[in-house]
Design an enzyme around this catalytic site. Sequence first.
Site, PDB file in Angstrom:
ATOM      1  CE  LYS A  44       6.144 -10.826   1.966  1.00 42.79           C
ATOM      2  NZ  LYS A  44       6.303 -12.235   2.321  1.00 42.79           N
ATOM      3  CE  LYS A  46       3.410 -12.703  -4.897  1.00 41.72           C
ATOM      4  NZ  LYS A  46       3.948 -13.994  -4.548  1.00 41.72           N
TER       5      LYS A  46
END
Length: 70
Positions: A44, A46
Amino acid sequence: MVIGYTTGVYDLFHIGHVRLLRNAKSLCDKLIVGVTSDDLVNYKGKQAVIPFSERLEIVSSCKYVDLAVE
């Protein structure tokens, strides 16, 4: 028996996580919590501060959680 399930990253575990898990447990007899893996967090875009294995142990130790899984 009512089985509940919720999921999250649970990185930097805080009071909001405790409140969420306490509320979820109040709605069921057994609460299963999915902890997001490092691979999915990275996917994602992150990066988790706390490694997955430690986040899983932290969530597992919460008294409202009956089972924590990946």
